[in-house]
Design a protein around this motif. Structure first.
Motif, PDB file in Angstrom:
ATOM      1  N   ALA A  41       0.849  -1.195   0.000  1.00 43.50           N
ATOM      2  CA  ALA A  41       0.000   0.000   0.000  1.00 43.50           C
ATOM      3  C   ALA A  41       0.881   1.241   0.000  1.00 43.50           C
ATOM      4  O   ALA A  41       1.844   1.339   0.757  1.00 43.50           O
ATOM      5  N   LEU A  42       0.555   2.171  -0.863  1.00 43.11           N
ATOM      6  CA  LEU A  42       1.277   3.430  -0.941  1.00 43.11           C
ATOM      7  C   LEU A  42       0.365   4.536  -0.428  1.00 43.11           C
ATOM      8  O   LEU A  42      -0.844   4.505  -0.653  1.00 43.11           O
ATOM      9  N   LYS A  43       0.960   5.513   0.214  1.00 47.72           N
ATOM     10  CA  LYS A  43       0.166   6.638   0.693  1.00 47.72           C
ATOM     11  C   LYS A  43      -0.348   7.435  -0.498  1.00 47.72           C
ATOM     12  O   LYS A  43       0.251   7.422  -1.579  1.00 47.72           O
ATOM     13  N   ILE A 117       5.716   5.430  -6.383  1.00 46.91           N
ATOM     14  CA  ILE A 117       6.710   4.952  -5.423  1.00 46.91           C
ATOM     15  C   ILE A 117       7.594   6.118  -4.964  1.00 46.91           C
ATOM     16  O   ILE A 117       7.836   6.293  -3.777  1.00 46.91           O
ATOM     17  N   TYR A 118       8.061   6.919  -5.900  1.00 42.50           N
ATOM     18  CA  TYR A 118       8.853   8.099  -5.534  1.00 42.50           C
ATOM     19  C   TYR A 118       8.048   9.008  -4.616  1.00 42.50           C
ATOM     20  O   TYR A 118       8.562   9.509  -3.607  1.00 42.50           O
ATOM     21  N   ALA A 119       6.777   9.246  -4.971  1.00 42.66           N
ATOM     22  CA  ALA A 119       5.930  10.120  -4.164  1.00 42.66           C
ATOM     23  C   ALA A 119       5.660   9.514  -2.788  1.00 42.66           C
ATOM     24  O   ALA A 119       5.366  10.233  -1.842  1.00 42.66           O
ATOM     25  N   ASN A 120       5.764   8.209  -2.682  1.00 41.57           N
ATOM     26  CA  ASN A 120       5.589   7.540  -1.394  1.00 41.57           C
ATOM     27  C   ASN A 120       6.856   7.659  -0.540  1.00 41.57           C
ATOM     28  O   ASN A 120       6.782   7.754   0.679  1.00 41.57           O
ATOM     29  N   GLU A 121       8.007   7.627  -1.194  1.00 40.69           N
ATOM     30  CA  GLU A 121       9.292   7.618  -0.491  1.00 40.69           C
ATOM     31  C   GLU A 121       9.797   9.011  -0.126  1.00 40.69           C
ATOM     32  O   GLU A 121      10.627   9.147   0.764  1.00 40.69           O
ATOM     33  N   PHE A 122       9.347  10.023  -0.846  1.00 38.80           N
ATOM     34  CA  PHE A 122       9.801  11.392  -0.616  1.00 38.80           C
ATOM     35  C   PHE A 122       8.593  12.288  -0.372  1.00 38.80           C
ATOM     36  O   PHE A 122       7.524  12.058  -0.941  1.00 38.80           O
ATOM     37  N   THR A 123       8.807  13.321   0.406  1.00 33.95           N
ATOM     38  CA  THR A 123       7.733  14.306   0.597  1.00 33.95           C
ATOM     39  C   THR A 123       7.625  15.147  -0.665  1.00 33.95           C
ATOM     40  O   THR A 123       8.541  15.163  -1.508  1.00 33.95           O
ATOM     41  N   GLU A 124       6.533  15.867  -0.764  1.00 35.52           N
ATOM     42  CA  GLU A 124       6.350  16.750  -1.913  1.00 35.52           C
ATOM     43  C   GLU A 124       7.492  17.756  -1.993  1.00 35.52           C
ATOM     44  O   GLU A 124       8.033  18.006  -3.070  1.00 35.52           O
ATOM     45  N   GLN A 125       7.878  18.308  -0.861  1.00 34.28           N
ATOM     46  CA  GLN A 125       8.968  19.293  -0.861  1.00 34.28           C
ATOM     47  C   GLN A 125      10.292  18.659  -1.260  1.00 34.28           C
ATOM     48  O   GLN A 125      11.068  19.245  -2.011  1.00 34.28           O
ATOM     49  N   GLU A 126      10.552  17.462  -0.778  1.00 36.70           N
ATOM     50  CA  GLU A 126      11.788  16.777  -1.166  1.00 36.70           C
ATOM     51  C   GLU A 126      11.823  16.526  -2.664  1.00 36.70           C
ATOM     52  O   GLU A 126      12.865  16.702  -3.313  1.00 36.70           O
ATOM     53  N   LEU A 127      10.702  16.140  -3.236  1.00 41.83           N
ATOM     54  CA  LEU A 127      10.641  15.917  -4.678  1.00 41.83           C
ATOM     55  C   LEU A 127      10.897  17.216  -5.431  1.00 41.83           C
ATOM     56  O   LEU A 127      11.639  17.237  -6.425  1.00 41.83           O
TER      57      LEU A 127
END
Length: 183
Positions: A41-43, A117-127
């Motif tokens: 499950a991904l957020k 997956i990237y959006a799950n592993e990093f916050t919006e700001q980090e991305l």
């Protein structure tokens, strides 16, 4: 480099699993197949986070890793079916072209999944920060040189492994000789 490695590894796993699934599917009748394991499950990611993740993947040319996924899986499935249906070779070759055409573009689902997956592993700001970084001169250099650095690293690891395997082999021989057994 760490981020690219994760993308490469993820794509390899996805394509590898899909390939394995294709072989299993081709060898088993449809009713006996087990349902695929559910993905973790991904957020729920914001549209901005997904957009930034997609931009990062585009800058990294991640689609190059999976652009041949559909034709490769179609070909692997056809080859698996041919193993038990040699008399249908001509038909299966013709059907493979039809199936590949019907499913063309489905590999984009891999890109969508990778973005999630990237959006799950990093916050919006980090991305967003990563996008900014990859647009910087250093980020552009990383994008340009990382594939070559990874290739050289893999080559180095393979060469090291071959040399180390000889060392291990010699150690086995020494220890076995101590036991009075030549190998």
């Amino acid at each position: 480099m760490k981020y690219r490695s994760h993308v490469v590894a993820a794509a390899g796993v996805v394509i590898g699993l899909a390939s394995a699934g294709a072989s299993v599917h081709a060898q088993q009748p449809a009713p006996k197949q087990a349902a695929p394991a559910p993905a973790p499950a991904l957020k729920q990611a914001s549209p901005a986070a997904l957009a930034a993740a997609k931009e990062i993947l585009a800058m990294k040319n991640a689609s190059a890793m999976y652009q041949a996924a559909v034709p490769n899986i179609v070909d692997q499935t056809k080859n698996a079916l041919l193993q038990s249906n040699l008399n249908y070779q001509r038909d299966l070759n013709e059907v493979a072209v039809i199936v590949a055409k019907n499913l063309a573009g489905k590999e984009q689902e891999i890109g969508e999944g990778m973005a999630k997956i990237y959006a799950n592993e990093f916050t919006e700001q980090e991305l967003k920060d990563l996008v900014t970084f990859y647009k910087s001169p250093l980020g552009q250099k990383l994008l340009a040189t990382e594939p070559r650095a990874i290739q050289f690293s893999m080559s180095y690891m393979n060469q090291w492994g071959q040399v180390f395997a000889q060392t291990v082999n010699e150690q086995f021989r020494v220890e076995m000789k101590k036991r009075g057994k030549e190998i």
